[in-house]
Design a protein around this motif. Sequence first.
Motif, mmCIF file in Angstrom:
data_model
loop_
_atom_site.group_PDB
_atom_site.id
_atom_site.type_symbol
_atom_site.label_atom_id
_atom_site.label_comp_id
_atom_site.label_asym_id
_atom_site.label_seq_id
_atom_site.Cartn_x
_atom_site.Cartn_y
_atom_site.Cartn_z
ATOM 1 N N UNK A 116 -74.170 49.077 24.827
ATOM 2 C CA UNK A 116 -75.395 49.014 24.061
ATOM 3 C C UNK A 116 -76.091 50.375 24.080
ATOM 4 N N UNK A 117 -76.104 50.996 25.251
ATOM 5 C CA UNK A 117 -76.740 52.311 25.395
ATOM 6 C C UNK A 117 -75.881 53.427 24.803
ATOM 7 N N UNK A 118 -74.563 53.355 25.024
ATOM 8 C CA UNK A 118 -73.621 54.370 24.516
ATOM 9 C C UNK A 118 -72.645 53.660 23.568
ATOM 10 N N UNK A 119 -73.016 53.618 22.283
ATOM 11 C CA UNK A 119 -72.297 52.752 21.336
ATOM 12 C C UNK A 119 -70.964 53.311 20.872
ATOM 13 N N UNK A 120 -70.833 54.637 20.914
ATOM 14 C CA UNK A 120 -69.646 55.276 20.368
ATOM 15 C C UNK A 120 -69.173 56.382 21.312
ATOM 16 N N UNK A 121 -67.933 56.842 21.134
ATOM 17 C CA UNK A 121 -67.485 57.988 21.915
ATOM 18 C C UNK A 121 -68.426 59.179 21.767
ATOM 19 N N UNK A 122 -68.967 59.376 20.573
ATOM 20 C CA UNK A 122 -69.874 60.510 20.353
ATOM 21 C C UNK A 122 -71.155 60.351 21.155
ATOM 22 N N UNK A 123 -71.700 59.118 21.193
ATOM 23 C CA UNK A 123 -72.896 58.864 22.005
ATOM 24 C C UNK A 123 -72.669 59.256 23.449
ATOM 25 N N UNK A 124 -71.537 58.816 23.980
ATOM 26 C CA UNK A 124 -71.251 59.049 25.390
ATOM 27 C C UNK A 124 -70.990 60.525 25.655
ATOM 28 N N UNK A 125 -70.275 61.142 24.734
ATOM 29 C CA UNK A 125 -69.946 62.562 24.923
ATOM 30 C C UNK A 125 -71.202 63.421 24.970
ATOM 31 N N UNK A 126 -72.217 63.042 24.182
ATOM 32 C CA UNK A 126 -73.415 63.873 24.098
ATOM 33 C C UNK A 126 -74.500 63.457 25.085
#
Length: 377
Positions: free
Chosen positions: A82-92
């Motif tokens: 929910x907090x990190x929805x995509x690989x891009x969210x998590x990467x950044x």
Amino acid sequence: MTATAEGKTGTPLHRALKGERPTTAADHSRELATVLLAWYAENRRKLPWREHPTPYWVFVSEMMLQQTRVDTVIPYFLRFVSRFSTPADLASAPEEEVLKAWEGLGYYRRAKNLKRAMEQVEQRHNGEIPTSYEALIALPGVGPYMAGAILSIAFNLRYPAIDGNVQRVFARLFALPQPSGSPALQKSVHQLVEAVLPSKAPGAFNQALMDLGATLCLPRDPVCSVCPLRETCAAFQEGQPTAYPTTTPRPHLPEVPRIALLLRCAGEIAVEQRPTAGLLGGLWQLPSRDLQPSQPPDKAVAAWLLENEIASPKPPRYLGRIRHTFTHLRWVMEVFEVCPTSFVQGQGLHWVSPDELRQLTLPKAYHKALALAGLKL
DNA sequence: GAAACGTGGCC
DNA sequence: TGGCCAAGTTT
């Protein structure tokens, strides 16, 4: 090849896979897959990451599930995606935020590896989880199990995914003599799974084996009476399913005596960050140090205060003992409260308010230590 | 091959 | 309580 090295030969399936009846080996493999997949269709566990098994969800769930129970992972997984929805969210995302989301789950290197893996996915794979074994296993934190799980579950490619469940199920099915967790057992099971794994539904097959191990073929009390593989299980036919996989006793855990200091001054609390590498790497803690077995805790506290030039009008107050067991050692930590006359800087000490403390990632042992003083995060 | 690496549940 | 174990990977 002796029976001892290969396991006992109680079932047609086993004889067939050993090549004694090569013309029927494929038939028996197909039958095993058919029976298992039919059982799975009726008995599969409903799990959040199975609702939409996108490559990213499978990746995150598999990283969390390493050495960790499904029931423990579920709430962490839901919050995390929910907090990190995509690989891009998590990467950044800042690493501190990722660690905070992982707090309490353990094996914190997984969280750092997961973020680094998504950074590489962004940089080298156009934001898409790669679909080759070589590319996956090159990502930090991805080993043979995870690569196989992602390829089979997310992409329906024919790769084995051999976890502890599958090792136990196969050790019993074929009465394998190799010790639990040994590379030798890993190798035997890999050969057998490779021989049985269907190309039709490899993801379902792998998950079926894991669900069977997690719900029926249990370590302590297997529920053989309702197991669909009962008739072809060598361990069941021997009458001793729990004899497999064989286990070797573990050595006694070393105890590490230790002190921790709750330094409080004008509503703020002193914390320090652990070294990046090693146990609980990069997490925060109350100022602490390991002791020699012969070293009296109160003397160690006095020495610590002296070294750090901390003046305290009142003597340190003993708050209690925290025992915390890790996989390979046990902390026995004596916790003291000190009210210094002023904030002391340097020595890696950081003074934080309770709100700031809540933003930091602390190991469980320090949640226990803070609870001794009535502080809850 | 062996050890390091967290935490919680179960008996 | 203490020991075992859980959807493993890294060094």
